[in-house]
Design a protein around this motif. Structure first.
Motif, PDB file in Angstrom:
ATOM      1  N   VAL A 172      43.799  23.169  20.017  1.00  0.00           N
ATOM      2  CA  VAL A 172      43.178  22.715  21.299  1.00  0.00           C
ATOM      3  C   VAL A 172      41.840  23.816  22.083  1.00  0.00           C
ATOM      4  N   PHE A 173      41.809  25.024  21.388  1.00  0.00           N
ATOM      5  CA  PHE A 173      40.856  25.816  22.058  1.00  0.00           C
ATOM      6  C   PHE A 173      39.329  24.984  21.722  1.00  0.00           C
ATOM      7  N   PRO A 174      39.189  24.346  20.537  1.00  0.00           N
ATOM      8  CA  PRO A 174      37.573  23.615  19.954  1.00  0.00           C
ATOM      9  C   PRO A 174      37.687  22.625  21.208  1.00  0.00           C
ATOM     10  N   LEU A 175      39.312  22.210  21.522  1.00  0.00           N
ATOM     11  CA  LEU A 175      38.160  20.743  22.304  1.00  0.00           C
ATOM     12  C   LEU A 175      37.422  20.989  23.662  1.00  0.00           C
ATOM     13  N   LEU A 176      37.534  22.120  23.819  1.00  0.00           N
ATOM     14  CA  LEU A 176      37.234  23.039  25.178  1.00  0.00           C
ATOM     15  C   LEU A 176      35.141  23.539  24.645  1.00  0.00           C
ATOM     16  N   SER A 177      34.315  23.292  25.924  1.00  0.00           N
ATOM     17  CA  SER A 177      33.072  24.565  26.112  1.00  0.00           C
ATOM     18  C   SER A 177      33.228  25.572  26.004  1.00  0.00           C
ATOM     19  N   LEU A 178      32.275  26.086  26.118  1.00  0.00           N
ATOM     20  CA  LEU A 178      32.486  27.536  25.575  1.00  0.00           C
ATOM     21  C   LEU A 178      33.018  28.009  27.700  1.00  0.00           C
ATOM     22  N   GLU A 179      31.875  27.141  28.111  1.00  0.00           N
ATOM     23  CA  GLU A 179      31.608  27.393  29.535  1.00  0.00           C
ATOM     24  C   GLU A 179      33.519  27.249  30.123  1.00  0.00           C
ATOM     25  N   LYS A 180      34.252  26.279  29.329  1.00  0.00           N
ATOM     26  CA  LYS A 180      35.968  26.389  30.245  1.00  0.00           C
ATOM     27  C   LYS A 180      36.254  26.866  29.456  1.00  0.00           C
ATOM     28  N   PHE A 181      36.621  28.268  28.875  1.00  0.00           N
ATOM     29  CA  PHE A 181      37.098  28.742  27.726  1.00  0.00           C
ATOM     30  C   PHE A 181      36.602  30.554  28.552  1.00  0.00           C
ATOM     31  N   ALA A 182      37.829  31.020  28.075  1.00  0.00           N
ATOM     32  CA  ALA A 182      38.073  32.474  28.554  1.00  0.00           C
ATOM     33  C   ALA A 182      38.571  33.875  27.753  1.00  0.00           C
ATOM     34  N   CYS A 183      38.497  34.692  27.582  1.00  0.00           N
ATOM     35  CA  CYS A 183      39.066  35.877  27.012  1.00  0.00           C
ATOM     36  C   CYS A 183      39.014  37.215  27.418  1.00  0.00           C
ATOM     37  N   MET A 184      40.070  38.246  28.037  1.00  0.00           N
ATOM     38  CA  MET A 184      39.987  39.180  27.954  1.00  0.00           C
ATOM     39  C   MET A 184      41.014  39.970  27.604  1.00  0.00           C
ATOM     40  N   GLU A 185      40.296  41.534  26.682  1.00  0.00           N
ATOM     41  CA  GLU A 185      41.062  42.090  25.541  1.00  0.00           C
ATOM     42  C   GLU A 185      42.037  42.885  26.715  1.00  0.00           C
ATOM     43  N   VAL A 186      43.638  43.143  26.141  1.00  0.00           N
ATOM     44  CA  VAL A 186      43.858  44.223  27.021  1.00  0.00           C
ATOM     45  C   VAL A 186      44.522  45.321  26.095  1.00  0.00           C
ATOM     46  N   LYS A 187      45.460  46.102  26.963  1.00  0.00           N
ATOM     47  CA  LYS A 187      45.817  47.327  25.642  1.00  0.00           C
ATOM     48  C   LYS A 187      46.457  46.856  24.474  1.00  0.00           C
ATOM     49  N   ARG A 188      47.349  46.962  23.580  1.00  0.00           N
ATOM     50  CA  ARG A 188      47.937  46.856  22.595  1.00  0.00           C
ATOM     51  C   ARG A 188      49.107  47.646  22.810  1.00  0.00           C
ATOM     52  N   GLU A 189      49.060  48.787  23.051  1.00  0.00           N
ATOM     53  CA  GLU A 189      50.299  49.155  23.390  1.00  0.00           C
ATOM     54  C   GLU A 189      50.958  48.672  25.083  1.00  0.00           C
ATOM     55  N   ASP A 190      50.321  48.656  26.262  1.00  0.00           N
ATOM     56  CA  ASP A 190      50.174  48.046  26.589  1.00  0.00           C
ATOM     57  C   ASP A 190      51.593  46.267  27.041  1.00  0.00           C
ATOM     58  N   GLU A 191      50.472  45.531  26.456  1.00  0.00           N
ATOM     59  CA  GLU A 191      50.781  44.116  26.204  1.00  0.00           C
ATOM     60  C   GLU A 191      51.104  43.475  24.709  1.00  0.00           C
ATOM     61  N   PHE A 192      51.538  44.023  23.391  1.00  0.00           N
ATOM     62  CA  PHE A 192      51.577  43.334  22.374  1.00  0.00           C
ATOM     63  C   PHE A 192      52.314  44.250  20.681  1.00  0.00           C
ATOM     64  N   SER A 193      53.712  43.965  21.056  1.00  0.00           N
ATOM     65  CA  SER A 193      54.024  43.998  19.853  1.00  0.00           C
ATOM     66  C   SER A 193      55.295  43.246  19.312  1.00  0.00           C
ATOM     67  N   PRO A 194      54.334  42.676  18.784  1.00  0.00           N
ATOM     68  CA  PRO A 194      55.491  41.384  17.916  1.00  0.00           C
ATOM     69  C   PRO A 194      56.375  41.913  16.700  1.00  0.00           C
ATOM     70  N   LEU A 195      57.569  40.841  17.248  1.00  0.00           N
ATOM     71  CA  LEU A 195      58.789  41.171  16.499  1.00  0.00           C
ATOM     72  C   LEU A 195      58.467  39.588  15.323  1.00  0.00           C
ATOM     73  N   LYS A 196      57.511  40.635  13.590  1.00  0.00           N
ATOM     74  CA  LYS A 196      57.597  39.589  12.233  1.00  0.00           C
ATOM     75  C   LYS A 196      58.036  39.817  11.506  1.00  0.00           C
ATOM     76  N   ASN A 197      58.878  41.602  11.720  1.00  0.00           N
ATOM     77  CA  ASN A 197      59.538  41.373  10.220  1.00  0.00           C
ATOM     78  C   ASN A 197      60.944  41.988  10.983  1.00  0.00           C
ATOM     79  N   ALA A 198      61.138  41.997   9.046  1.00  0.00           N
ATOM     80  CA  ALA A 198      63.246  43.259   9.577  1.00  0.00           C
ATOM     81  C   ALA A 198      63.835  43.873   9.411  1.00  0.00           C
ATOM     82  N   LYS A 199      64.375  44.398  10.245  1.00  0.00           N
ATOM     83  CA  LYS A 199      65.024  46.028  11.008  1.00  0.00           C
ATOM     84  C   LYS A 199      64.784  46.516   9.320  1.00  0.00           C
TER      85      LYS A 199
END
Length: 260
Positions: A172-199
């Motif tokens: 849906v992102f391309p449906l918006l103008s840039l004025e109606k979209f915002a992006c916030m960078e956060v620290k990976r160690e605080d907010e992102f630890s994905p589970l993608k692979n096997a143990k």
């Protein structure tokens, strides 16, 4: 007949068929936070993120982290044809993925990794009927179990034998103008630890997710003056802080010394 989920982009139609949007409207909900379930460090309904998006009066906002390296398998948030968009890692050639920022040569030019952590205004979700049918379908080749019609046996293929059509939540992102979209960078160690692979893979697997939670807890304790000790190696030392005790370590401020 083999059936399968329609991808995380199916959430928009699901809001209608489940009457969840109707319930939101009745309760006066104005701001919505959505995220992928495989991230154990997500801050649910993060007040800073929601406040950031609401203060800018945007319809969609997204959190990003800096791409770990040029080869990391993550999509990227960028501007494409004057619109906000996501480009998958598989769609970028090596030269583009490895390009450096001319203003900051030590950083990748395209580095805003999409972690599927989004804000929506309710007014945007009120327009689902106008655009849901326009979202594209992506081809995913899958190993699909099936029945051998001659023997009646269940067959579990060891290589892809079928095609699954998926929609992505960020289509849906391309449906918006840039004025109606915002992006916030956060620290990976605080907010992102994905589970993608096997143990045992050593990257983005159950072990790294567990360790990232313990590392976060250790930082929280240390930030309020606590001391964390262990007979294990320093990189394996950690503390699990129950979310019932603290959300982002603020309620740990009363602690002065903890020894493990």
């Amino acid at each position: 007949i083999a059936v399968a989920p329609d991808g995380n982009g199916g959430i928009y139609q699901a809001l209608l068929t489940s009457n969840v949007r109707t319930d939101m409207r009745k309760r006066g909900v104005q701001h919505i936070h959505a995220y992928c379930v495989d991230n154990c460090l997500v801050k649910v309904a993060d007040p800073v993120f929601i406040g950031f998006a609401a203060s800018k009066d945007v319809d969609i906002a997204t959190k990003v982290v800096r791409k770990r390296n040029a080869k990391e398998s993550v999509g990227l948030i960028l501007q494409k044809n004057g619109k906000p968009d996501v480009v998958e890692y598989s769609e970028m050639d090596d030269a583009t993925a490895e390009a450096k920022d001319p203003k900051q040569p030590d950083l990748l030019k395209f580095r805003a990794a999409n972690i599927v952590n989004h804000y929506y205004s309710f007014r945007f979700l009120e327009s689902i009927e106008d655009w849901a049918h326009k979202l594209p379908h992506h081809v995913a080749r899958k190993k699909i179990p099936h029945v051998n019609i001659e023997t009646g046996d269940t067959v579990k293929p060891d290589k892809p034998n079928g095609i699954k059509l998926e929609q992505f939540v960020f289509d849906v992102f391309p449906l918006l103008s840039l004025e109606k979209f915002a992006c916030m960078e956060v620290k990976r160690e605080d907010e992102f630890s994905p589970l993608k692979n096997a143990k045992g893979t050593g990257e983005d697997d159950p072990d790294t997710s567990k360790q990232d939670i313990l590392n976060q807890g250790r930082r929280w304790v240390q930030n309020v003056g606590g001391i964390v000790e262990s007979e294990s190696a320093p990189e394996e030392t950690g503390v699990e802080v129950s979310p019932l005790v603290s959300y982002v370590c603020h309620t740990l401020s009363r602690l002065t010394l903890i020894i493990y």
